[in-house]
Design a protein around this motif. Sequence first.
Motif, PDB file in Angstrom:
ATOM      1  N   ASP A   1      51.575  59.301  11.183  1.00 35.94           N
ATOM      2  CA  ASP A   1      52.835  59.757  10.594  1.00 35.94           C
ATOM      3  C   ASP A   1      53.704  60.424  11.664  1.00 35.94           C
ATOM      4  O   ASP A   1      53.284  61.385  12.322  1.00 35.94           O
ATOM      5  CB  ASP A   1      52.550  60.742   9.458  1.00 35.94           C
ATOM      6  CG  ASP A   1      53.818  61.253   8.817  1.00 35.94           C
ATOM      7  OD1 ASP A   1      54.499  60.452   8.150  1.00 35.94           O
ATOM      8  OD2 ASP A   1      54.137  62.449   9.016  1.00 35.94           O
ATOM      9  N   GLU A   2      54.901  59.911  11.852  1.00 31.77           N
ATOM     10  CA  GLU A   2      55.781  60.382  12.923  1.00 31.77           C
ATOM     11  C   GLU A   2      56.195  61.843  12.748  1.00 31.77           C
ATOM     12  O   GLU A   2      56.270  62.595  13.724  1.00 31.77           O
ATOM     13  CB  GLU A   2      57.020  59.489  13.021  1.00 31.77           C
ATOM     14  CG  GLU A   2      57.811  59.695  14.289  1.00 31.77           C
ATOM     15  CD  GLU A   2      57.007  59.443  15.572  1.00 31.77           C
ATOM     16  OE1 GLU A   2      57.227  60.191  16.543  1.00 31.77           O
ATOM     17  OE2 GLU A   2      56.167  58.524  15.598  1.00 31.77           O
ATOM     18  N   ASN A   3      56.452  62.270  11.519  1.00 36.30           N
ATOM     19  CA  ASN A   3      56.834  63.668  11.282  1.00 36.30           C
ATOM     20  C   ASN A   3      55.700  64.618  11.636  1.00 36.30           C
ATOM     21  O   ASN A   3      55.927  65.667  12.235  1.00 36.30           O
ATOM     22  CB  ASN A   3      57.264  63.879   9.832  1.00 36.30           C
ATOM     23  CG  ASN A   3      58.600  63.247   9.522  1.00 36.30           C
ATOM     24  OD1 ASN A   3      59.442  63.091  10.414  1.00 36.30           O
ATOM     25  ND2 ASN A   3      58.801  62.871   8.277  1.00 36.30           N
ATOM     26  N   THR A   4      54.498  64.232  11.261  1.00 35.03           N
ATOM     27  CA  THR A   4      53.324  65.055  11.573  1.00 35.03           C
ATOM     28  C   THR A   4      53.091  65.091  13.072  1.00 35.03           C
ATOM     29  O   THR A   4      52.803  66.142  13.641  1.00 35.03           O
ATOM     30  CB  THR A   4      52.078  64.530  10.841  1.00 35.03           C
ATOM     31  OG1 THR A   4      52.346  64.485   9.430  1.00 35.03           O
ATOM     32  CG2 THR A   4      50.875  65.415  11.083  1.00 35.03           C
ATOM     33  N   ARG A   5      53.228  63.933  13.719  1.00 34.74           N
ATOM     34  CA  ARG A   5      53.064  63.874  15.181  1.00 34.74           C
ATOM     35  C   ARG A   5      54.066  64.794  15.875  1.00 34.74           C
ATOM     36  O   ARG A   5      53.704  65.530  16.789  1.00 34.74           O
ATOM     37  CB  ARG A   5      53.248  62.446  15.696  1.00 34.74           C
ATOM     38  CG  ARG A   5      52.090  61.524  15.413  1.00 34.74           C
ATOM     39  CD  ARG A   5      52.289  60.174  16.085  1.00 34.74           C
ATOM     40  NE  ARG A   5      52.285  60.272  17.529  1.00 34.74           N
ATOM     41  CZ  ARG A   5      51.192  60.344  18.285  1.00 34.74           C
ATOM     42  NH1 ARG A   5      50.012  60.320  17.723  1.00 34.74           N
ATOM     43  NH2 ARG A   5      51.273  60.426  19.598  1.00 34.74           N
ATOM     44  N   THR A   6      55.303  64.755  15.429  1.00 34.57           N
ATOM     45  CA  THR A   6      56.344  65.594  16.014  1.00 34.57           C
ATOM     46  C   THR A   6      56.008  67.070  15.842  1.00 34.57           C
ATOM     47  O   THR A   6      56.138  67.858  16.786  1.00 34.57           O
ATOM     48  CB  THR A   6      57.715  65.279  15.388  1.00 34.57           C
ATOM     49  OG1 THR A   6      58.033  63.902  15.636  1.00 34.57           O
ATOM     50  CG2 THR A   6      58.807  66.166  15.956  1.00 34.57           C
ATOM     51  N   SER A   7      55.544  67.434  14.665  1.00 35.29           N
ATOM     52  CA  SER A   7      55.181  68.829  14.403  1.00 35.29           C
ATOM     53  C   SER A   7      54.037  69.282  15.304  1.00 35.29           C
ATOM     54  O   SER A   7      54.073  70.371  15.884  1.00 35.29           O
ATOM     55  CB  SER A   7      54.783  69.021  12.940  1.00 35.29           C
ATOM     56  OG  SER A   7      55.888  68.821  12.100  1.00 35.29           O
TER      57      SER A   7
ATOM     58  N   GLU B   1      53.116  67.964  18.163  1.00 35.95           N
ATOM     59  CA  GLU B   1      53.608  68.012  19.545  1.00 35.95           C
ATOM     60  C   GLU B   1      54.364  69.314  19.807  1.00 35.95           C
ATOM     61  O   GLU B   1      54.237  69.916  20.878  1.00 35.95           O
ATOM     62  CB  GLU B   1      54.494  66.806  19.842  1.00 35.95           C
ATOM     63  CG  GLU B   1      53.714  65.514  19.992  1.00 35.95           C
ATOM     64  CD  GLU B   1      54.600  64.275  20.051  1.00 35.95           C
ATOM     65  OE1 GLU B   1      55.807  64.365  19.742  1.00 35.95           O
ATOM     66  OE2 GLU B   1      54.061  63.212  20.396  1.00 35.95           O
ATOM     67  N   GLN B   2      55.148  69.755  18.834  1.00 41.74           N
ATOM     68  CA  GLN B   2      55.880  71.015  18.974  1.00 41.74           C
ATOM     69  C   GLN B   2      54.918  72.198  19.038  1.00 41.74           C
ATOM     70  O   GLN B   2      55.119  73.133  19.827  1.00 41.74           O
ATOM     71  CB  GLN B   2      56.866  71.201  17.828  1.00 41.74           C
ATOM     72  CG  GLN B   2      58.046  70.267  17.902  1.00 41.74           C
ATOM     73  CD  GLN B   2      58.931  70.328  16.665  1.00 41.74           C
ATOM     74  OE1 GLN B   2      58.537  70.863  15.625  1.00 41.74           O
ATOM     75  NE2 GLN B   2      60.128  69.769  16.776  1.00 41.74           N
TER      76      GLN B   2
END
Length: 70
Positions: A41-47, A49-50
């Motif tokens: 999931d891209e949103n989860t990955r972004t979170s 990574e942050q």
Amino acid sequence: MQSQKNVPELTTKDIAILEDQLNYEALANKKCRAALSGINDENTRTSIEQIAQHHKQHFDELLSYLKSHK
């Protein structure tokens, strides 16, 4: 006693605490990076990574602080 830079000297206990915190931040970053391989999931990955970057920033700030007291 203060150093020439007018920065308070760190005690042995202070250094031990900083070293522990550096280890915690490094481990948290490493765990976040490892978790990324199993997340699609891209949103989860972004979170995540942050969050990893946040721990990396804390590590860098702690290391800089420690180095400023040499």
